[in-house]
Design a protein around this motif. Structure first.
Motif, PDB file in Angstrom:
ATOM      1  N   PHE A   1      11.563  37.829 -29.231  1.00 28.11           N
ATOM      2  CA  PHE A   1      10.753  36.737 -29.771  1.00 28.11           C
ATOM      3  C   PHE A   1       9.334  36.792 -29.233  1.00 28.11           C
ATOM      4  O   PHE A   1       9.104  37.155 -28.077  1.00 28.11           O
ATOM      5  N   THR A   2       8.391  36.427 -30.096  1.00 26.38           N
ATOM      6  CA  THR A   2       7.017  36.302 -29.630  1.00 26.38           C
ATOM      7  C   THR A   2       6.877  35.013 -28.831  1.00 26.38           C
ATOM      8  O   THR A   2       7.740  34.129 -28.881  1.00 26.38           O
ATOM      9  N   GLU A   3       5.776  34.908 -28.133  1.00 22.58           N
ATOM     10  CA  GLU A   3       5.560  33.751 -27.265  1.00 22.58           C
ATOM     11  C   GLU A   3       5.557  32.445 -28.042  1.00 22.58           C
ATOM     12  O   GLU A   3       6.115  31.447 -27.604  1.00 22.58           O
ATOM     13  N   THR A   4       4.955  32.455 -29.230  1.00 21.77           N
ATOM     14  CA  THR A   4       4.887  31.216 -30.019  1.00 21.77           C
ATOM     15  C   THR A   4       6.260  30.776 -30.492  1.00 21.77           C
ATOM     16  O   THR A   4       6.466  29.602 -30.790  1.00 21.77           O
ATOM     17  N   SER A   5       7.209  31.702 -30.548  1.00 23.38           N
ATOM     18  CA  SER A   5       8.537  31.376 -31.069  1.00 23.38           C
ATOM     19  C   SER A   5       9.401  30.626 -30.067  1.00 23.38           C
ATOM     20  O   SER A   5      10.178  29.747 -30.454  1.00 23.38           O
ATOM     21  N   ALA A   6       9.290  30.987 -28.796  1.00 24.89           N
ATOM     22  CA  ALA A   6      10.274  30.465 -27.845  1.00 24.89           C
ATOM     23  C   ALA A   6       9.681  29.912 -26.561  1.00 24.89           C
ATOM     24  O   ALA A   6      10.426  29.516 -25.664  1.00 24.89           O
TER      25      ALA A   6
END
Length: 855
Positions: A322-327
């Motif tokens: 996951f990218t940072e914005t996702s999780a």
């Protein structure tokens, strides 16, 4: 001596203003624009006047709005009910504001504990910063209204002055619109949160700059990790349809293709139906690695659906990153998330990972943490920070914190970015004034500096701040900090061990890999292991397992070959043993037992080749298989050569004796004399084989047709083949040489048999030699063409080769040995006249005597 946090705010309110410098970029009488106030110091003889810059902070403490929710109505219909929702971001807002106020205090008082360049800067530069805080509510309309209100203030407003800059640390739309409006009035905007890459367009946002990484900065480390650490060539991405997600897909696809030769496919969605279709496309791709690039509030809806479609979870065969914005809202910043045991989210999260930016902890960062903790030790300071917070959006929300907030936790990276944003603003303001003084510039006086001028000085800054080394894009092509300053981590999302009997499972993020932006290398942290979705530490295969048809020999056909070889070998050994046992028997002695043993040894050698033909990379290594390639040539050639050379020697010896006998001449033909042709032919064969082995050895290689690959470039069908090690050369010259030598010898042998066709000996030796040579010739005529016809079909070739060798060996042994063994076991008395060519005497010589046997 350090002044209190509120000292310069109080100084302005005191009304001791010497001058108010306002800049209207439209050059009219409109009272709007950048405002800088010159305030007299309480100790003018010591400090002179101060240049006060009011720089408000804009942050989204909440996200407030309305969502439509379908509800059942009368008559089976439905109606949309608008439901008000509020997302509370006040914990981040408070952290950003506290870091901002701490940085302002350090700059105004020349405190260089974190940034050495600040030490006594207050004695070298008369710029001082004040601020106020706005809650923009993640609403562009609110942000634009706040900006317009700020620039519309009277420049004599002491409590709420016009801005000379803005710290905008809000969401994309808020920052974008606020920046567009403020830029019209020469007001610089400094961000520590917004990562929108669109704001890097200098021509559209000329006065924007930021200390945090952009959304594009994460793309290269992500693709680098997938390619270099996991050896991936294909990956899929799922994202909600929004600008950040779209740009991540576009950027990852471009970097993957251009830099790493990777195939990246991206799917986007906006509703449940599109989400299912997008995930179905990912399933059809047959990739085993996926990236989630959706916003964090879409995390659960994506992963629940992925588990439902068997695209996530311990039995799915799929690995997620996951990218940072996702999780980040779920796992980063010491956060933990809990779900019910056995639920879809329990299955979805275990063994996944998140890539995120983190500040590189060094001396400056550690000192920043210390200063942060010290805030909690000063209750007056905590009260001051609380007093600066905006009014809560709703009565049930709390925007203030107590002292333990600072002493009981470590600030996030965004606090460090906010601190550095303030320091950079202050140092660039000082640099602008110094430039004016040195050049004698300044439209009203040297203490006024424009936003454009400050932006230029901003990009020239270089210092080590709370978030590490601060460098900006000196080319002026972007509005961002140099990406070489940003460090990334891969954190493994794992289940947190609990001792209670709770039905809930708690997950946390454990950092495992670190990315060095200067060397572009990922390194695993000491003692850390990465656990994948299946609970192992071995990276899963990038695609579903492919069963390649390798065309290796099957066990049944290999057993057939072994059977043929064993029968021939045992028969050859038996013939040699019986020949030695009965060598003094008249029939064996007359047939020259030494040559019989040589013939049996030749069939024995030829039979061994079947074992070498059976070796491939299905049962042996490539090295052993390559050895077998040359061993086949040696055993077949040498065995074949020994057999027919021995037969030729026997036929030639017999003709020589009989030719002398007819003229009643005595002739001596020793065993050595008979061996000479055999040795000559054998030497020629061995010379060719030795040169072949040394110069152009054959090696085992697996080859395939261009069409025999799947969509991932994996070979679906191949076969092993013996080829020349140097593919530019060929084995054909050596093969033709061996065939030529043996063919000449074979023709010569048949000529000798033809010469002796009328010689009738007691045991019909000439007939048996002729039959044997005929069988060898027949094997060459029929067997060799078939072998060439099936050379590309390894199983068929092995069957033909084994069968041909078996037939030739057994035929020669049967013709040359069985009649003689029968005569030994069941002797017959002849009553007709015959001529006997005597065998070898004990001395190994033939006397050439003729015996007349009459009835």
């Amino acid at each position: 001596m350090s002044q209190p946090f509120s000292f310069y705010e109080d100084l302005r309110v005191s009304g001791n203003i010497v001058a108010s410098l306002i800049k209207n970029p439209n050059n009219n009488n409109e009272d709007r624009g950048r405002d800088i106030q010159i305030v007299a110091s309480p100790n003018p003889d010591e400090e002179g006047n101060f240049t006060l810059c009011h720089v408000p902070l804009m942050y989204d403490y909440v996200a407030a709005g309305k969502s439509s929710k379908s509800q059942g109505g009368g008559g089976g219909g439905s109606r949309a009910q608008e439901k008000e929702f509020v997302k509370d971001f006040s914990h981040s807002g408070y952290e950003i504001s506290a870091a901002t106020l701490l940085a302002i205090h350090h700059f105004n008082n020349g405190i260089g504990t974190i940034v050495p360049e600040l030490q006594e800067v207050n004695k070298k530069c008369n710029v001082r910063i004040t601020t106020e805080i706005f809650d923009t509510r993640e609403d562009p309309e609110v942000a634009v209204k706040d900006v317009i209100d700020m620039i519309s203030r009277e420049h004599k407003n002491l409590k709420k002055p016009k801005p000379c800059g803005i710290f905008v640390s809000s969401a994309r739309d808020v920052t974008t619109y606020a920046t567009q409006v403020s830029s019209l009035y020469d007001i610089i905007q400094v961000s520590s949160v917004c990562a929108d890459a669109m704001l890097d367009k200098v021509e559209h946002y000329p006065l924007f700059i930021r200390t945090n990484p952009t959304e594009k900065t994460i793309i290269n480390p992500t693709v680098n990790f997938l390619h270099n650490e996991l050896n991936l060539t294909h990956v899929g991405i799922i994202s909600f349809r929004y600008p950040e997600g779209s740009r991540f897909i576009e950027g990852a696809s471009k970097v993957g293709a251009e830099k790493y030769n990777m195939t990246v496919i991206g799917m986007e969605y906006t509703n449940d139906e599109e989400l299912e279709r997008a995930l179905q496309k990912l399933a059809e791709s047959e990739f085993n690695y996926f990236i989630g690039a959706m916003p964090s509030w879409r995390f659960e809806e994506v992963m629940k659906k992925a588990v439902e479609m068997n695209l996530a979870g311990p039995d799915s065969g799929k690995q997620w990153l996951f990218t940072e914005t996702s999780a980040q809202a779920l796992f980063l910043g010491n956060k933990k998330s809990s779900w019910e045991k056995g639920s879809a989210m329990d299955k979805a999260c275990q063994g996944t990972a998140i890539i995120h930016n983190e500040v590189q902890e060094d001396t400056s960062t550690e000192k920043f943490y210390d200063e942060w903790s010290n805030i909690g030790k000063d209750q007056d300071l905590v009260d001051y920070i609380n007093s600066k917070q905006p009014k809560p959006f709703a009565d049930y929300l709390t925007y203030t914190r107590n002292a333990t907030y600072f002493t009981g936790s470590i600030p996030t990276k965004y606090a460090a970015y906010a601190y550095d944003a303030v320091i950079a603003f202050g140092l660039s303001a000082c640099a602008s004034i110094n430039t004016n003084i040195n050049k004698g510039e300044g439209e009203q006086n040297p203490y006024f500096f424009s936003g454009k001028q400050q932006k230029k000085e901003f990009t020239n800054l270089e210092f080590v701040g709370a978030s590490g080394e601060i460098l900006f894009d000196l080319s002026g092509k972007t509005n961002s900090r140099n990406p070489i300053n940003f460090h990334y981590k891969i954190s493994n999302i794992l289940e947190h061990a609990t001792t209670d009997d709770s039905n809930m499972v708690e997950f946390y993020a454990k950092p495992v890999f670190d990315f060095d932006p200067r060397t572009q290398v990922w390194r695993k942290q000491d003692g850390r292991t990465f656990v994948f979705y299946d609970g192992t530490t071995d990276p899963p295969e990038p695609f579903p397992v492919l069963e390649e048809n390798r065309h290796n020999l099957g066990s049944a056909i290999r057993a057939y070959g072994y059977m043929c070889a064993l029968i021939c070998i045992l028969s050859s050994i038996a013939c040699m043993a019986l020949t030695l046992k009965w060598k003094k028997k008249r029939v064996i002695d007359a047939a020259q037992p030494q040559f019989l043993i040589i013939i049996a040894f030749g069939t024995y050698t030829m039979s061994l080749s079947i074992f070498f033909f059976s070796i491939d990379d299905g049962v042996a290594s490539i090295a052993v298989s390559s050895f077998a390639c040359m061993a086949r040539a040696w055993t077949v050639s040498i065995g074949f050569c020994i057999v027919f050379a021995a037969l030729y020697s026997k036929a030639r010896r017999m003709n020589k004796i009989m030719g002398k006998s007819r003229s009643f001449q005595r002739v001596r033909v020793t065993f050595i004399d008979g061996l000479k042709p055999l040795v000559l032919i054998l030497s020629c064969n061995m010379a060719i084989l030795i040169v072949w082995t040394i110069v152009d050895p054959r090696v085992y290689k697996r080859i395939h047709d261009e069409a025999d690959v799947d969509k991932f470039g994996r070979v679906t069908e191949s076969y092993g083949k013996c080829v020349v090690k140097d593919e530019s050369r060929s084995s054909l010259p050596y093969l033709l040489s061996i065939v030529a030598v043996n063919l000449v010898a074979l023709v010569a042998a048949n000529v000798e048999v033809y010469k002796g066709r009328d010689i009738e000996t007691q045991y019909n030796e000439g007939k048996y030699i002729g039959v044997s040579l005929f069988l060898i010739l027949q094997a060459l005529v029929f067997g060799v063409p078939v072998l060439f016809a099936v050379v590309e079909y390894w199983t068929a070739m092995f069957f033909v080769a084994s069968s041909t060798i078996f037939i030739v060996c057994m035929a020669i042994l049967s013709v040359m040995f069985l009649p003689k063994f029968k005569e030994v076991l069941y002797p017959e008395n002849t009553n007709r006249s015959s001529i006997r060519v005597s065998g070898l005497s004990a001395s190994g010589q033939s006397d050439g005597a003729l015996d007349q046997n009459r009835s």
